[in-house]
Scaffold this motif. Structure first.
Motif, PDB file in Angstrom:
ATOM      1  N   PRO A   1       0.809  -1.232   0.000  1.00 23.11           N
ATOM      2  CA  PRO A   1       0.000   0.000   0.000  1.00 23.11           C
ATOM      3  C   PRO A   1       0.836   1.274   0.000  1.00 23.11           C
ATOM      4  O   PRO A   1       0.509   2.236  -0.697  1.00 23.11           O
ATOM      5  N   ALA A   2       1.916   1.292   0.786  1.00 23.29           N
ATOM      6  CA  ALA A   2       2.761   2.488   0.853  1.00 23.29           C
ATOM      7  C   ALA A   2       3.375   2.803  -0.504  1.00 23.29           C
ATOM      8  O   ALA A   2       3.452   3.972  -0.920  1.00 23.29           O
ATOM      9  N   TYR A   3       3.806   1.767  -1.218  1.00 27.48           N
ATOM     10  CA  TYR A   3       4.407   1.963  -2.536  1.00 27.48           C
ATOM     11  C   TYR A   3       3.373   2.518  -3.509  1.00 27.48           C
ATOM     12  O   TYR A   3       3.649   3.481  -4.252  1.00 27.48           O
ATOM     13  N   SER A   4       2.203   1.937  -3.535  1.00 28.94           N
ATOM     14  CA  SER A   4       1.147   2.390  -4.457  1.00 28.94           C
ATOM     15  C   SER A   4       0.770   3.842  -4.196  1.00 28.94           C
ATOM     16  O   SER A   4       0.657   4.651  -5.123  1.00 28.94           O
ATOM     17  N   ALA A   5       0.587   4.191  -2.917  1.00 29.71           N
ATOM     18  CA  ALA A   5       0.205   5.561  -2.574  1.00 29.71           C
ATOM     19  C   ALA A   5       1.298   6.545  -2.982  1.00 29.71           C
ATOM     20  O   ALA A   5       1.013   7.613  -3.534  1.00 29.71           O
ATOM     21  N   THR A   6       2.543   6.163  -2.730  1.00 28.91           N
ATOM     22  CA  THR A   6       3.656   7.051  -3.076  1.00 28.91           C
ATOM     23  C   THR A   6       3.762   7.238  -4.583  1.00 28.91           C
ATOM     24  O   THR A   6       3.983   8.349  -5.074  1.00 28.91           O
ATOM     25  N   GLU A   7       3.616   6.146  -5.336  1.00 28.85           N
ATOM     26  CA  GLU A   7       3.713   6.242  -6.787  1.00 28.85           C
ATOM     27  C   GLU A   7       2.567   7.067  -7.372  1.00 28.85           C
ATOM     28  O   GLU A   7       2.770   7.872  -8.287  1.00 28.85           O
ATOM     29  N   VAL A   8       1.370   6.877  -6.863  1.00 26.48           N
ATOM     30  CA  VAL A   8       0.228   7.670  -7.336  1.00 26.48           C
ATOM     31  C   VAL A   8       0.469   9.149  -7.066  1.00 26.48           C
ATOM     32  O   VAL A   8       0.203  10.017  -7.912  1.00 26.48           O
ATOM     33  N   PHE A   9       1.004   9.450  -5.900  1.00 21.77           N
ATOM     34  CA  PHE A   9       1.254  10.852  -5.555  1.00 21.77           C
ATOM     35  C   PHE A   9       2.356  11.437  -6.430  1.00 21.77           C
ATOM     36  O   PHE A   9       2.297  12.612  -6.811  1.00 21.77           O
ATOM     37  N   GLU A  10       3.373  10.640  -6.738  1.00 16.79           N
ATOM     38  CA  GLU A  10       4.435  11.127  -7.618  1.00 16.79           C
ATOM     39  C   GLU A  10       3.888  11.443  -9.003  1.00 16.79           C
ATOM     40  O   GLU A  10       4.337  12.394  -9.657  1.00 16.79           O
ATOM     41  N   ASN A  11       2.942  10.642  -9.465  1.00 17.67           N
ATOM     42  CA  ASN A  11       2.290  10.956 -10.738  1.00 17.67           C
ATOM     43  C   ASN A  11       1.502  12.258 -10.651  1.00 17.67           C
ATOM     44  O   ASN A  11       1.464  13.047 -11.600  1.00 17.67           O
ATOM     45  N   LEU A  12       0.862  12.476  -9.505  1.00 21.29           N
ATOM     46  CA  LEU A  12       0.124  13.716  -9.294  1.00 21.29           C
ATOM     47  C   LEU A  12       1.052  14.920  -9.328  1.00 21.29           C
ATOM     48  O   LEU A  12       0.713  15.975  -9.875  1.00 21.29           O
ATOM     49  N   ARG A  13       2.253  14.750  -8.795  1.00 22.57           N
ATOM     50  CA  ARG A  13       3.211  15.857  -8.727  1.00 22.57           C
ATOM     51  C   ARG A  13       3.749  16.265 -10.098  1.00 22.57           C
ATOM     52  O   ARG A  13       4.396  17.308 -10.233  1.00 22.57           O
ATOM     53  N   LYS A  14       3.482  15.478 -11.110  1.00 22.29           N
ATOM     54  CA  LYS A  14       3.900  15.855 -12.461  1.00 22.29           C
ATOM     55  C   LYS A  14       3.085  17.029 -12.992  1.00 22.29           C
ATOM     56  O   LYS A  14       3.492  17.697 -13.944  1.00 22.29           O
ATOM     57  N   ASN A  15       1.928  17.263 -12.375  1.00 24.49           N
ATOM     58  CA  ASN A  15       1.145  18.451 -12.698  1.00 24.49           C
ATOM     59  C   ASN A  15       1.796  19.671 -12.043  1.00 24.49           C
ATOM     60  O   ASN A  15       2.191  19.613 -10.881  1.00 24.49           O
TER      61      ASN A  15
END
Length: 300
Positions: A84-98
């Motif tokens: 779960p921690a990995y998935s949440a972090t990766e999703v947030f990193e994708n969000l930060r591309k905005n």
């Protein structure tokens, strides 16, 4: 000193004091309201994002992990998407591309992580320590300085609530072979059920929000100063026109009468207090004139 001042000067002094006190009180009250509004805004942003990350964590734990758990023993490399921690972090990193989210930060800061990118720094370790010392604390928030500026953060404790989590974090001999192959046996073990092992921290840049609040404060205070200044000038003009000039006229006539010029008249058509004062002076002048005439007749 105040006794020697004219009425106009005294009135202007009082107006200035009222003006300064009003501006000072208004400025403090407005500053507090805008600061609170700005903090509520960044807090709302942080809470929305942390709820979103919790949804990602829940989906990963209940669906992705269930689908891929069996493959952890057979795959040559660990499948991090099951965590779960990995998935949440990766999703947030994708969000930060905005562009609008590039300065936002998300981290599940862990004291003893399997993946060292989750290792808590000194500041984050203190937060985890506070959660461990007092289990009643469910959220810590505040401001933290980063090289890019000040950020507002919200931290929540992460505890081991499910027994299946200990499969990867209790002891190396119980861990999936793929995990050992990818991360080794030195980190991420020794966890126990219900232990608080990490802090879920979301950081929201706050300088732009507070800078906007400051600009709003400057604009509103500028308008208030302008309005107060116009009001003071208007009141000063009205007082001068309706009170001071009329009193000066009565004063001038009174000086003429005091030197014996009985032809001078307290001409005042208004029926307000100053008009009443002028009428009283006219009656006094008439009485004085009668008395002086009688005195002259007696002397003759």
């Amino acid at each position: 000193m105040l006794k020697n001042l004219k009425i106009g000067s005294k009135f202007n002094l009082i107006l200035m004091l009222v003006f300064l006190v009003s501006i000072f009180v208004s400025g403090i009250a407005l500053s507090r309201v805008l600061d609170q509004k700005a903090q509520n805004e960044v807090t709302s942003q942080a809470q929305i994002l942390i709820k979103t990350m919790n949804s990602v964590r829940s989906y990963t734990q209940n669906h992705i992990n269930t689908l891929l758990a069996a493959r952890l023993e057979t795959e040559p490399a660990f499948i991090p998407e099951t965590v779960p921690a990995y998935s949440a972090t990766e999703v947030f990193e994708n969000l930060r591309k905005n562009a609008e989210y590039q300065n936002f930060l998300y981290k599940e800061a862990t004291l003893n992580p399997t993946n060292l990118r989750d290792k808590a720094d000194d500041f984050e370790a203190k937060i985890v320590g506070r959660f461990r010392q007092d289990s009643k604390i469910q959220e810590i928030s505040g401001f933290r300085d980063f090289p890019d500026g000040k950020v507002f953060y919200i931290a929540r404790p992460l505890a081991i609530k499910q027994q299946n989590c200990l499969q990867c974090h209790s002891t190396p001999d119980r861990a999936p072979k793929s995990l050992l192959a990818s991360y080794g046996t030195d980190n991420g073990f020794g966890w126990q059920l219900n232990d608080i092992v990490a802090a879920q921290i979301i950081s929201v840049p706050s300088e732009d929000v507070f800078a906007s609040a400051n600009r709003t404060w400057n604009l509103i205070m500028g308008l208030l100063v302008a309005i107060f200044a116009i009001v003071v000038l208007l009141i000063n003009f009205l007082i001068k026109k309706t009170v001071i000039q009329r009193i000066r006229k009565i004063e001038k006539v009174a000086q003429q009468v005091s030197t014996g010029d009985m032809s001078a008249d307290f001409a005042e058509k208004s029926h307000d207090e100053i008009g009443g004062l002028a009428a009283a002076f006219n009656r006094m002048k008439a009485s004085l004139e009668i008395a002086m005439n009688l005195l002259n007749q007696q002397n003759q």
